[in-house]
Design a protein around this motif. Structure first.
Motif, PDB file in Angstrom:
ATOM      1  N   MET A   1       0.921  -1.306  -0.054  1.00 38.83           N
ATOM      2  CA  MET A   1      -0.028  -0.076  -0.163  1.00 38.83           C
ATOM      3  C   MET A   1       0.863   1.164  -0.059  1.00 38.83           C
ATOM      4  N   THR A   2       0.766   2.256  -0.629  1.00 36.34           N
ATOM      5  CA  THR A   2       1.326   3.378  -0.943  1.00 36.34           C
ATOM      6  C   THR A   2       0.643   4.397  -0.149  1.00 36.34           C
ATOM      7  N   SER A   3       1.265   5.339   0.588  1.00 37.65           N
ATOM      8  CA  SER A   3       0.694   6.213   1.401  1.00 37.65           C
ATOM      9  C   SER A   3       0.805   7.546   0.900  1.00 37.65           C
ATOM     10  N   ASP A   4      -0.255   8.501   0.692  1.00 36.87           N
ATOM     11  CA  ASP A   4      -0.017   9.792   0.463  1.00 36.87           C
ATOM     12  C   ASP A   4       0.741  10.702   1.357  1.00 36.87           C
ATOM     13  N   THR A   5       1.690  11.436   0.991  1.00 35.52           N
ATOM     14  CA  THR A   5       2.589  12.174   1.953  1.00 35.52           C
ATOM     15  C   THR A   5       1.948  13.104   2.706  1.00 35.52           C
ATOM     16  N   SER A   6       0.814  13.730   2.258  1.00 35.62           N
ATOM     17  CA  SER A   6      -0.078  14.878   2.883  1.00 35.62           C
ATOM     18  C   SER A   6      -0.728  14.296   4.100  1.00 35.62           C
ATOM     19  N   SER A   7      -0.902  12.849   4.205  1.00 34.61           N
ATOM     20  CA  SER A   7      -1.714  12.303   5.347  1.00 34.61           C
ATOM     21  C   SER A   7      -1.058  11.532   6.164  1.00 34.61           C
ATOM     22  N   SER A   8      -1.249  11.421   7.509  1.00 35.76           N
ATOM     23  CA  SER A   8      -0.706  10.280   8.223  1.00 35.76           C
ATOM     24  C   SER A   8      -1.769   9.197   8.388  1.00 35.76           C
ATOM     25  N   LEU A   9      -0.988   7.963   8.662  1.00 33.83           N
ATOM     26  CA  LEU A   9      -1.691   6.542   9.092  1.00 33.83           C
ATOM     27  C   LEU A   9      -2.467   6.831  10.245  1.00 33.83           C
ATOM     28  N   ILE A  10      -3.691   6.359  10.540  1.00 31.61           N
ATOM     29  CA  ILE A  10      -4.380   6.369  11.618  1.00 31.61           C
ATOM     30  C   ILE A  10      -4.787   4.919  12.145  1.00 31.61           C
ATOM     31  N   THR A  11      -5.021   4.792  13.277  1.00 28.78           N
ATOM     32  CA  THR A  11      -5.524   3.360  13.888  1.00 28.78           C
ATOM     33  C   THR A  11      -7.049   3.372  13.494  1.00 28.78           C
ATOM     34  N   TYR A  12      -7.266   2.046  13.777  1.00 30.56           N
ATOM     35  CA  TYR A  12      -8.879   1.872  13.854  1.00 30.56           C
ATOM     36  C   TYR A  12      -9.617   2.637  14.898  1.00 30.56           C
ATOM     37  N   ASP A  13      -8.656   2.603  16.025  1.00 27.96           N
ATOM     38  CA  ASP A  13      -9.461   3.487  17.264  1.00 27.96           C
ATOM     39  C   ASP A  13      -9.613   4.948  16.815  1.00 27.96           C
ATOM     40  N   ASP A  14      -8.662   5.422  16.333  1.00 26.65           N
ATOM     41  CA  ASP A  14      -8.604   6.669  15.722  1.00 26.65           C
ATOM     42  C   ASP A  14     -10.002   6.660  14.823  1.00 26.65           C
ATOM     43  N   PHE A  15     -10.105   5.906  13.854  1.00 28.80           N
ATOM     44  CA  PHE A  15     -11.277   6.021  12.994  1.00 28.80           C
ATOM     45  C   PHE A  15     -12.646   6.029  13.782  1.00 28.80           C
ATOM     46  N   GLN A  16     -12.632   4.979  14.662  1.00 32.88           N
ATOM     47  CA  GLN A  16     -13.961   4.809  15.525  1.00 32.88           C
ATOM     48  C   GLN A  16     -14.469   6.192  16.297  1.00 32.88           C
ATOM     49  N   LYS A  17     -13.497   7.092  16.375  1.00 31.40           N
ATOM     50  CA  LYS A  17     -13.574   8.409  17.296  1.00 31.40           C
ATOM     51  C   LYS A  17     -14.665   9.289  16.276  1.00 31.40           C
ATOM     52  N   VAL A  18     -14.494   9.130  15.025  1.00 26.61           N
ATOM     53  CA  VAL A  18     -15.260   9.920  14.100  1.00 26.61           C
ATOM     54  C   VAL A  18     -16.382   9.353  13.877  1.00 26.61           C
ATOM     55  N   ASP A  19     -17.532  10.088  14.445  1.00 27.48           N
ATOM     56  CA  ASP A  19     -18.924   9.679  14.162  1.00 27.48           C
ATOM     57  C   ASP A  19     -19.464  10.146  12.906  1.00 27.48           C
ATOM     58  N   ILE A  20     -19.542   9.219  11.797  1.00 23.08           N
ATOM     59  CA  ILE A  20     -20.155   9.582  10.619  1.00 23.08           C
ATOM     60  C   ILE A  20     -21.362   8.673  10.367  1.00 23.08           C
ATOM     61  N   ARG A  21     -22.530   9.490   9.965  1.00 23.07           N
ATOM     62  CA  ARG A  21     -23.552   9.013   9.998  1.00 23.07           C
ATOM     63  C   ARG A  21     -24.425   9.333   8.856  1.00 23.07           C
ATOM     64  N   ALA A  22     -25.495   8.610   8.472  1.00 23.06           N
ATOM     65  CA  ALA A  22     -26.592   8.999   7.373  1.00 23.06           C
ATOM     66  C   ALA A  22     -27.588   9.774   7.860  1.00 23.06           C
ATOM     67  N   GLY A  23     -28.118  10.776   7.206  1.00 20.13           N
ATOM     68  CA  GLY A  23     -29.309  11.410   7.480  1.00 20.13           C
ATOM     69  C   GLY A  23     -30.025  11.940   6.408  1.00 20.13           C
ATOM     70  N   THR A  24     -31.247  12.484   6.473  1.00 19.65           N
ATOM     71  CA  THR A  24     -31.791  13.172   5.493  1.00 19.65           C
ATOM     72  C   THR A  24     -32.289  14.503   5.622  1.00 19.65           C
ATOM     73  N   ILE A  25     -32.017  15.113   4.473  1.00 20.95           N
ATOM     74  CA  ILE A  25     -32.326  16.607   4.535  1.00 20.95           C
ATOM     75  C   ILE A  25     -33.650  16.848   4.696  1.00 20.95           C
ATOM     76  N   VAL A  26     -34.203  17.690   5.630  1.00 15.27           N
ATOM     77  CA  VAL A  26     -35.695  17.875   5.802  1.00 15.27           C
ATOM     78  C   VAL A  26     -35.894  19.085   5.637  1.00 15.27           C
ATOM     79  N   LYS A  27     -35.089  20.208   5.496  1.00 12.80           N
ATOM     80  CA  LYS A  27     -35.358  21.577   5.397  1.00 12.80           C
ATOM     81  C   LYS A  27     -33.716  22.026   4.917  1.00 12.80           C
TER      82      LYS A  27
END
Length: 118
Positions: A1-27
């Motif tokens: 795997m190659t890594s973009d030099t502008s970003s750092s690798l994160i752990t799965y625990d780091d990813f779990q901290k970001v709460d990304i959810r689906a929602g519906t635009i109501v207004k």
């Protein structure tokens, strides 16, 4: 795997901290007071998150009326940010088009509001 030099690798625990959810635009409303053209969004993330507001710079590809009922993906655990007189509570996610304008990320099939990305 190659890594973009502008970003750092994160752990799965780091990813779990970001709460990304689906929602519906109501207004959705124009946001002419914003420094850069934007649209005010109210997105329903279901229980336990509820309806949250966001300011999105998406005017190149979207009109407020066309957004109602559209599902989007957003980061729901950023601290609120004051944008003019509007409090933005979530970060709706998008990708740049060929011209650099925001194209919204959304599920390719309907999903329950509040579904967390994994």
């Amino acid at each position: 795997m190659t890594s973009d030099t502008s970003s750092s690798l994160i752990t799965y625990d780091d990813f779990q901290k970001v709460d990304i959810r689906a929602g519906t635009i109501v207004k959705a409303e124009p946001f002419p007071e914003a420094r850069r053209p934007a649209i005010k969004l109210w997105v329903d993330f279901g229980d336990p998150v509820g309806i949250r507001k966001s300011s999105a710079q998406i005017t190149a590809h979207y009109q407020p009326d066309s957004l109602i009922g559209r599902q989007v993906v957003a980061v729901t655990n950023f601290p609120p940010r004051q944008i003019g007189k509007f409090m933005s509570e979530v970060l709706v996610l998008g990708l740049p088009s060929a011209t650099g304008e925001v194209v919204l990320l959304s599920p390719d099939q309907p999903v329950p509001n509040g579904g967390r990305m994994y």
